[in-house]
Write a protein that holds these residues in place. Structure first.
Motif, PDB file in Angstrom:
ATOM      1  N   GLU A 220      52.169   7.174  -6.725  1.00  0.00           N
ATOM      2  CA  GLU A 220      51.884   8.607  -6.736  1.00  0.00           C
ATOM      3  C   GLU A 220      50.869   8.972  -5.648  1.00  0.00           C
ATOM      4  N   LYS A 221      49.893   8.098  -5.442  1.00  0.00           N
ATOM      5  CA  LYS A 221      48.896   8.346  -4.390  1.00  0.00           C
ATOM      6  C   LYS A 221      49.578   8.384  -3.018  1.00  0.00           C
ATOM      7  N   LEU A 222      50.539   7.485  -2.812  1.00  0.00           N
ATOM      8  CA  LEU A 222      51.296   7.495  -1.552  1.00  0.00           C
ATOM      9  C   LEU A 222      52.075   8.798  -1.420  1.00  0.00           C
ATOM     10  N   ARG A 223      52.699   9.230  -2.516  1.00  0.00           N
ATOM     11  CA  ARG A 223      53.563  10.413  -2.480  1.00  0.00           C
ATOM     12  C   ARG A 223      52.796  11.674  -2.095  1.00  0.00           C
ATOM     13  N   ILE A 224      51.559  11.829  -2.583  1.00  0.00           N
ATOM     14  CA  ILE A 224      50.819  13.075  -2.357  1.00  0.00           C
ATOM     15  C   ILE A 224      49.942  13.030  -1.105  1.00  0.00           C
ATOM     16  N   THR A 225      49.944  11.902  -0.399  1.00  0.00           N
ATOM     17  CA  THR A 225      49.112  11.773   0.796  1.00  0.00           C
ATOM     18  C   THR A 225      49.833  12.317   2.026  1.00  0.00           C
ATOM     19  N   ASP A 226      49.156  13.192   2.753  1.00  0.00           N
ATOM     20  CA  ASP A 226      49.649  13.652   4.057  1.00  0.00           C
ATOM     21  C   ASP A 226      49.017  12.749   5.109  1.00  0.00           C
ATOM     22  N   PHE A 227      49.829  11.981   5.802  1.00  0.00           N
ATOM     23  CA  PHE A 227      49.315  10.999   6.752  1.00  0.00           C
ATOM     24  C   PHE A 227      49.034  11.598   8.132  1.00  0.00           C
ATOM     25  N   GLY A 228      49.292  12.901   8.267  1.00  0.00           N
ATOM     26  CA  GLY A 228      48.982  13.553   9.520  1.00  0.00           C
ATOM     27  C   GLY A 228      49.859  13.134  10.681  1.00  0.00           C
ATOM     28  N   ASP A 229      50.977  12.507  10.371  1.00  0.00           N
ATOM     29  CA  ASP A 229      51.915  12.035  11.399  1.00  0.00           C
ATOM     30  C   ASP A 229      53.327  12.257  10.862  1.00  0.00           C
ATOM     31  N   ASP A 230      54.147  12.984  11.609  1.00  0.00           N
ATOM     32  CA  ASP A 230      55.499  13.317  11.129  1.00  0.00           C
ATOM     33  C   ASP A 230      56.299  12.080  10.762  1.00  0.00           C
ATOM     34  N   TYR A 231      56.236  11.054  11.609  1.00  0.00           N
ATOM     35  CA  TYR A 231      57.044   9.864  11.349  1.00  0.00           C
ATOM     36  C   TYR A 231      56.574   9.109  10.116  1.00  0.00           C
ATOM     37  N   GLN A 232      55.250   9.000   9.935  1.00  0.00           N
ATOM     38  CA  GLN A 232      54.756   8.317   8.737  1.00  0.00           C
ATOM     39  C   GLN A 232      55.089   9.120   7.483  1.00  0.00           C
ATOM     40  N   ASN A 233      55.041  10.435   7.584  1.00  0.00           N
ATOM     41  CA  ASN A 233      55.417  11.259   6.430  1.00  0.00           C
ATOM     42  C   ASN A 233      56.905  11.108   6.092  1.00  0.00           C
ATOM     43  N   ILE A 234      57.737  10.933   7.114  1.00  0.00           N
ATOM     44  CA  ILE A 234      59.165  10.688   6.880  1.00  0.00           C
ATOM     45  C   ILE A 234      59.353   9.346   6.188  1.00  0.00           C
ATOM     46  N   VAL A 235      58.643   8.315   6.655  1.00  0.00           N
ATOM     47  CA  VAL A 235      58.723   6.986   6.024  1.00  0.00           C
ATOM     48  C   VAL A 235      58.261   7.077   4.577  1.00  0.00           C
ATOM     49  N   ARG A 236      57.177   7.814   4.346  1.00  0.00           N
ATOM     50  CA  ARG A 236      56.695   8.036   2.965  1.00  0.00           C
ATOM     51  C   ARG A 236      57.802   8.640   2.107  1.00  0.00           C
ATOM     52  N   ASP A 237      58.468   9.677   2.627  1.00  0.00           N
ATOM     53  CA  ASP A 237      59.532  10.350   1.876  1.00  0.00           C
ATOM     54  C   ASP A 237      60.674   9.399   1.530  1.00  0.00           C
ATOM     55  N   VAL A 238      61.070   8.565   2.493  1.00  0.00           N
ATOM     56  CA  VAL A 238      62.183   7.630   2.270  1.00  0.00           C
ATOM     57  C   VAL A 238      61.802   6.613   1.193  1.00  0.00           C
ATOM     58  N   PHE A 239      60.559   6.114   1.263  1.00  0.00           N
ATOM     59  CA  PHE A 239      60.103   5.139   0.271  1.00  0.00           C
ATOM     60  C   PHE A 239      60.078   5.769  -1.128  1.00  0.00           C
ATOM     61  N   ILE A 240      59.514   6.974  -1.234  1.00  0.00           N
ATOM     62  CA  ILE A 240      59.436   7.655  -2.538  1.00  0.00           C
ATOM     63  C   ILE A 240      60.840   7.973  -3.058  1.00  0.00           C
ATOM     64  N   LEU A 241      61.744   8.324  -2.167  1.00  0.00           N
ATOM     65  CA  LEU A 241      63.132   8.584  -2.568  1.00  0.00           C
ATOM     66  C   LEU A 241      63.743   7.338  -3.204  1.00  0.00           C
ATOM     67  N   SER A 242      63.461   6.176  -2.637  1.00  0.00           N
ATOM     68  CA  SER A 242      63.939   4.911  -3.212  1.00  0.00           C
ATOM     69  C   SER A 242      63.278   4.653  -4.561  1.00  0.00           C
ATOM     70  N   CYS A 243      61.979   4.970  -4.672  1.00  0.00           N
ATOM     71  CA  CYS A 243      61.239   4.769  -5.930  1.00  0.00           C
ATOM     72  C   CYS A 243      61.798   5.607  -7.080  1.00  0.00           C
ATOM     73  N   TYR A 244      62.377   6.766  -6.765  1.00  0.00           N
ATOM     74  CA  TYR A 244      62.851   7.686  -7.797  1.00  0.00           C
ATOM     75  C   TYR A 244      64.372   7.674  -7.981  1.00  0.00           C
ATOM     76  N   THR A 245      65.095   6.930  -7.162  1.00  0.00           N
ATOM     77  CA  THR A 245      66.558   6.852  -7.304  1.00  0.00           C
ATOM     78  C   THR A 245      67.059   5.419  -7.431  1.00  0.00           C
ATOM     79  N   GLY A 246      66.254   4.436  -6.977  1.00  0.00           N
ATOM     80  CA  GLY A 246      66.695   3.046  -6.984  1.00  0.00           C
ATOM     81  C   GLY A 246      67.626   2.700  -5.842  1.00  0.00           C
ATOM     82  N   LEU A 247      67.812   3.619  -4.896  1.00  0.00           N
ATOM     83  CA  LEU A 247      68.731   3.368  -3.783  1.00  0.00           C
ATOM     84  C   LEU A 247      68.154   2.352  -2.795  1.00  0.00           C
ATOM     85  N   ARG A 248      69.026   1.522  -2.252  1.00  0.00           N
ATOM     86  CA  ARG A 248      68.633   0.636  -1.153  1.00  0.00           C
ATOM     87  C   ARG A 248      68.382   1.474   0.101  1.00  0.00           C
TER      88      ARG A 248
END
Length: 400
Positions: A220-248
């Motif tokens: 959750e801490k990762l999910r709500i953190t703005d890393f101030g970098d578009d690419y890192q925020n995209i990586v965050r989104d992809v990781f959280i998407l996997s955490c909430y769907t179980g998708l590879r």
């Protein structure tokens, strides 16, 4: 003489052995065809055309049936009584004839095996077979031996293990390569490149790999953190998407807006070649809608980039305590000590989904319906309870 077929395990969803059943004079003769197929790809008399390698499998089945009919015809012409015992003797002698030599080297056939497998195997599996082939070549060069099918015996196995140990390979990695070698040897034997069966005695040893345990608070801490970098925020989104769907990762990479409705993701899973309907919770909905609104699609960088960045991001949010794991190479213990964030990859999103779903009380069968795991053995690898999770469940259960 009546010729029929039956499957060893007709209810399996994966491949099972096909057997011949011949009835003559009230007696039954049973023999393996050497052909493995999925029950869903078997019509009762032949392998379905769209099944993988159907042509060569049907040719092999036809060849065995023709041998049986040829024996019956010969006895009829000679006006001799054909019994079950005679049929068994004649049939076994003819199918055990050594195949004609084929002018292809071990590695020529290995290359063919890898190329043909690209149709049905994932990119990662193909890459692993190529790595296995590379190690076998290097082993042959260092030992100054030409690897041939006939040389794959127990002495070869012992020497190969010694080579892997000398190079410091972990037991889990060695076991993986031995398993791949056996898979290739079985494939090439079925296609008459050799008649060696000694590889069947090779022991494939396994060690469960230890994994970092992620809890809901740090995710959750990762999910709500703005890393101030578009690419890192995209990586965050992809990781959280996997955490909430179980998708590879690869299946998120392949997601298109057309795969997504208000309540479900309907996606074709690349690894298992099946379609899953995954329920959508609010958090993944927000991520998906945000990406489509901003980029017109779900934006996913390369796996290599994501794996590198996710380590940095977890370190930034304080997930960087020192963790020590013990691995093994032969009987030698190898201590690996790193920051916890350095162990992480994008695949941990799927691990977190499985573990957290179970912690929250979902039944295993429902979690597997979402992740697509067909058996508990493969599913269990994704269950990573932390000591805190176990302690909490114990205290709740015992009322302390």
């Amino acid at each position: 003489m009546n010729i029929g077929f039956f499957l060893k395990e007709p209810t399996k969803t994966t491949e099972t052995m096909l057997y011949l059943a011949v009835t003559i004079g009230g007696k039954r003769l049973k023999r393996s065809t050497g052909v493995k197929i999925k029950p869903s790809n078997w019509t009762g008399v032949k392998v379905k055309t769209l099944a993988t390698d159907s042509e060569s499998k049907n040719l092999k089945i036809d060849k065995l049936v023709n041998i049986l009919k040829e024996i019956e015809r010969e006895y009829l012409l000679k006006n001799l009584q054909l019994s079950k015992e005679l049929l068994e003797k004649e049939f076994d002698e003819r199918i055990e004839l050594k195949p004609e030599p084929i002018n292809k080297s071990f590695f020529d056939v290995f290359n063919e095996f890898i190329e043909l497998g690209k149709v049905s195997k994932s990119i990662n599996t193909t890459r692993t077979f190529n790595t296995c082939k590379k190690h076998l070549k290097e082993f042959g060069e260092e030992e100054n031996i030409e690897i041939t099918f006939d040389k794959i015996d127990l002495n070869f196995y012992d020497d190969l293990l010694a080579y892997f140990y000398e190079k410091g390979f972990l037991n889990s990695t060695i076991g993986k390569y031995i398993k791949l070698l056996k898979t290739f040897m079985e494939w090439s034997k079925e296609r008459s490149f050799h008649s060696n069966i000694l590889y069947k005695k090779f022991l494939v040893f396994k060690e469960d790999s230890e994994k970092i345990k992620l809890n809901a608070e740090i995710v959750e801490k990762l999910r709500i953190t703005d890393f101030g970098d578009d690419y890192q925020n995209i990586v965050r989104d992809v990781f959280i998407l996997s955490c909430y769907t179980g998708l590879r990762f690869v299946d998120i990479q392949n997601l298109k807006p057309k795969n997504i409705s208000d309540d479900f993701i309907k996606v074709h899973i690349q690894k298992t070649r099946e379609v899953l309907n995954i329920p959508l919770m609010n958090i993944p909905k927000e991520i998906i809608n945000g990406h489509i609104e901003k980029y017109g699609l779900i934006r996913v960088p390369t796996n290599q980039f994501c794996n590198r960045e996710i380590k940095k991001m977890f370190a930034k949010i304080g997930f960087n305590s020192i963790v020590q794991f013990t691995k093994h190479s032969g009987s030698k213990n190898i201590i690996i000590e790193k920051n916890s964030s350095d162990y992480l990859t994008m695949h941990y999103g799927r691990v977190f989904f499985v573990t957290n779903s179970l912690v929250k009380g979902m039944g295993e069968e429902f979690v597997r319906e979402i992740t697509g795991h067909k058996d508990y053995k493969s599913f269990k690898k994704y269950v990573q309870f932390s000591k805190e999770m176990v302690a909490e469940k114990l205290l709740v259960a015992w009322g302390n």
